[in-house]
Scaffold this motif. Structure first.
Motif, mmCIF file in Angstrom:
data_model
loop_
_atom_site.group_PDB
_atom_site.id
_atom_site.type_symbol
_atom_site.label_atom_id
_atom_site.label_comp_id
_atom_site.label_asym_id
_atom_site.label_seq_id
_atom_site.Cartn_x
_atom_site.Cartn_y
_atom_site.Cartn_z
ATOM 1 N N THR A 1 -13.098 25.485 20.780
ATOM 2 C CA THR A 1 -14.452 24.932 20.764
ATOM 3 C C THR A 1 -14.354 23.421 20.839
ATOM 4 O O THR A 1 -13.567 22.813 20.099
ATOM 5 N N VAL A 2 -15.122 22.818 21.718
ATOM 6 C CA VAL A 2 -15.176 21.366 21.810
ATOM 7 C C VAL A 2 -16.612 20.952 22.116
ATOM 8 O O VAL A 2 -17.312 21.599 22.905
ATOM 9 N N PHE A 3 -17.062 19.898 21.445
ATOM 10 C CA PHE A 3 -18.402 19.356 21.640
ATOM 11 C C PHE A 3 -18.270 17.960 22.230
ATOM 12 O O PHE A 3 -17.643 17.083 21.636
ATOM 13 N N GLN A 4 -18.842 17.769 23.405
ATOM 14 C CA GLN A 4 -18.887 16.489 24.077
ATOM 15 C C GLN A 4 -20.344 16.111 24.314
ATOM 16 O O GLN A 4 -21.229 16.980 24.224
ATOM 17 N N THR B 1 -18.272 23.520 25.043
ATOM 18 C CA THR B 1 -17.370 24.513 25.628
ATOM 19 C C THR B 1 -16.801 25.376 24.517
ATOM 20 O O THR B 1 -16.322 24.857 23.504
ATOM 21 N N GLU B 2 -16.837 26.686 24.734
ATOM 22 C CA GLU B 2 -16.315 27.625 23.752
ATOM 23 C C GLU B 2 -15.520 28.725 24.452
ATOM 24 O O GLU B 2 -15.931 29.223 25.498
ATOM 25 N N ILE B 3 -14.402 29.071 23.863
ATOM 26 C CA ILE B 3 -13.629 30.250 24.261
ATOM 27 C C ILE B 3 -13.619 31.192 23.071
ATOM 28 O O ILE B 3 -13.072 30.860 22.014
ATOM 29 N N THR B 4 -14.255 32.338 23.228
ATOM 30 C CA THR B 4 -14.404 33.287 22.133
ATOM 31 C C THR B 4 -13.851 34.639 22.548
ATOM 32 O O THR B 4 -13.882 35.012 23.727
ATOM 33 N N LEU C 1 -3.784 25.797 15.619
ATOM 34 C CA LEU C 1 -4.729 25.591 16.720
ATOM 35 C C LEU C 1 -6.163 25.824 16.289
ATOM 36 O O LEU C 1 -7.096 25.420 16.989
ATOM 37 N N SER C 2 -6.373 26.508 15.170
ATOM 38 C CA SER C 2 -7.719 26.769 14.688
ATOM 39 C C SER C 2 -8.034 25.770 13.592
ATOM 40 O O SER C 2 -7.520 25.862 12.476
ATOM 41 N N ASP C 3 -8.860 24.801 13.915
ATOM 42 C CA ASP C 3 -9.207 23.745 12.975
ATOM 43 C C ASP C 3 -10.199 24.287 11.963
ATOM 44 O O ASP C 3 -11.273 24.754 12.332
ATOM 45 N N PRO C 4 -9.901 24.227 10.640
ATOM 46 C CA PRO C 4 -10.859 24.740 9.658
ATOM 47 C C PRO C 4 -12.183 23.995 9.672
ATOM 48 O O PRO C 4 -13.211 24.542 9.295
ATOM 49 N N GLY C 5 -12.177 22.732 10.129
ATOM 50 C CA GLY C 5 -13.423 21.985 10.165
ATOM 51 C C GLY C 5 -14.258 22.240 11.392
ATOM 52 O O GLY C 5 -15.349 21.697 11.534
ATOM 53 N N ARG C 6 -13.757 23.067 12.300
ATOM 54 C CA ARG C 6 -14.498 23.350 13.528
ATOM 55 C C ARG C 6 -15.495 24.462 13.269
ATOM 56 O O ARG C 6 -15.193 25.465 12.641
ATOM 57 N N HIS C 7 -16.711 24.271 13.748
ATOM 58 C CA HIS C 7 -17.761 25.255 13.530
ATOM 59 C C HIS C 7 -17.832 26.189 14.726
ATOM 60 O O HIS C 7 -18.302 25.822 15.803
#
Length: 427
Positions: free
Chosen positions: A168-171, A176-179, A414-420
């Motif tokens: 997941t990335v927010f620009q 963009t999300e890969i789920t 690779l999985s950031d705990p702070g990523r929503h």
């Protein structure tokens, strides 16, 4: 002294007094001191229910190893094992299936369509297993338990790129999300309501270099790298200011700058990348040493997202580390050798990958050599070298598989705990 302020009465016991009685079961008001490691989080009863997902008629129980995450996580080509249980008998069933699905979703808000952003969806994996199929033209009642096992493929569907991790990335204006998810479908005959249950999961594959790392640049390779296949040399080109006429400057007065690094350009995250810089300025001997003080080398993480059907690219850059620069040798007049050490980000948290014309995570080594302050009309020397980072070091796969009894360990870094993550509830 007032009666209320009188000290309490004490009773003295002789050495012959018996010790107080203790029971193995603590009372309601007693606390227990545990000598083992402190365990935080959910209780064992709650932990046992962590990977159970329910709907009105269905229940899915997944059996991945416990990695300490709230979602089931799987490593490279991991197997999603579990059991589907019907909580009540389901009638008029034509088919019961379990699917492993992965999607890349890009949402971009543009000036002409702010209210309705453009959304593109790419299927990365769609693997289906049929657990029950009724005879042709007939329907049946289904109940009981149905075990299943689906494996993550190595490559994306109808493609040659490796299957990317959950991402997941927010620009600005772009998300963009890969789920990945596990989906259960119960198809019923006629106009009866179909049953479905969706379970979000994480795919975190590990990666490793194909060759052992080069610990340091040999001194012979710093002087003459052409005869050493382990290293390569990259020329650092000058970049002139936009309003300056480069043709008016004598090219022979410019220093010759070259960067030497390992040929493979594949490194494990957290490792130290050895580099060597050579600055040669025979016409201005003092310039070589002056430029050595202005050499800045860094590792940059570049996140790319293609939008508008690949016509535009949204780029986000993050500086991961700066190199430690050491003056190795300046004994020769007009030549300066620099030794550099660059850390490849944080161990286990970086990985280079891409999905063609959709999204990419790249890593580049960026070298910038600025001119001294008192030197006018002089170019800045710049160089960018693309490299590939992996999550784990070379040669650790076999030992890990032996320790985990063949189960691939996920790259939890690779999985950031702070990523929503936009987690979908099981429905």
């Amino acid at each position: 002294m007032e009666p209320a302020e009188q000290p309490p009465a004490y009773c003295w016991f002789s050495s012959n007094s018996p010790a107080p009685l203790y029971s193995e079961c603590p009372g309601a008001l007693e606390r227990v001191l545990q000598t083992g490691p402190c365990v935080t989080g959910a209780s064992p009863a709650q932990d046992a229910q962590k990977f159970i997902y329910k709907s009105d008629s269905l229940e899915v129980r997944l059996h991945p190893p416990r990695w300490g995450w709230t979602l089931p996580a799987y490593g490279l080509a991991g197997i999603v094992e579990g059991c589907l249980t019907f909580r009540k008998t389901c009638s008029h069933v034509l088919e019961v299936s379990v699917s492993l699905q992965g999607y890349l979703t890009t949402s971009a808000s543009q000036h002409a369509s702010i209210a309705v952003p453009g959304i593109s969806k790419v299927t990365l994996v769609n693997s289906k297993t049929v657990l029950f199929s009724a005879p042709a033209g007939n329907a049946a009642s289904v109940d009981g338990e149905h075990p299943f096992a689906l494996q993550f493929p190595h490559y994306i569907e109808r493609g040659t790129e490796p299957l990317p991790p959950s991402y997941t990335v927010f620009q600005p204006g772009v998300t963009t999300e890969i789920t990945y998810q596990l989906r259960v479908d119960v198809v019923r005959k006629g106009l009866r309501r179909h049953e479905k249950l969706t379970v979000p999961i994480l795919y975190l594959p590990k990666s490793r270099p194909l060759m052992p790392p080069l610990e340091q640049i040999p001194w012979s390779a710093r002087v003459d790298s052409e005869n050493d296949e382990r290293v390569c040399t990259i020329d650092v080109r000058p970049v002139w200011p936009s309003r300056h006429d480069a043709s008016a400057y004598d090219r022979e007065d410019l220093p010759a700058i070259s960067l030497t690094m390992p040929t493979s350009k594949h490194f494990a995250s957290g490792d130290t990348i050895p580099l060597s810089l050579k600055i040669e300025s025979p016409r201005s001997p003092a310039l070589a040493k002056l430029l050595s003080y202005n050499a800045h080398l860094s590792l940059v993480k570049r996140q790319k997202t293609w939008i508008s059907l690949g016509r535009q690219v949204s780029i986000r850059e993050i500086m991961l580390s700066r190199a430690d620069v050491y003056l190795a040798d300046d004994s020769q007049e007009g030549i300066a050798y620099l030794r550099m050490e660059l850390q490849a980000g944080e161990a286990g948290r970086e990985c280079s990958w891409r999905v063609e014309n959709s999204v990419a995570v790249e890593h580049v080594i960026r070298l910038v050599i600025t001119p001294p302050e008192h030197v006018k009309n002089f170019p800045t020397h710049r160089c960018e070298v693309p490299i590939s980072l992996t999550t784990d070091p070379y040669g650790t796969l076999q030992s890990e598989l032996l320790a985990m009894q063949g189960i691939p360990f996920p790259a939890l870094g690779l999985s950031d705990p702070g990523r929503h993550l936009r987690l979908q509830r099981a429905t």
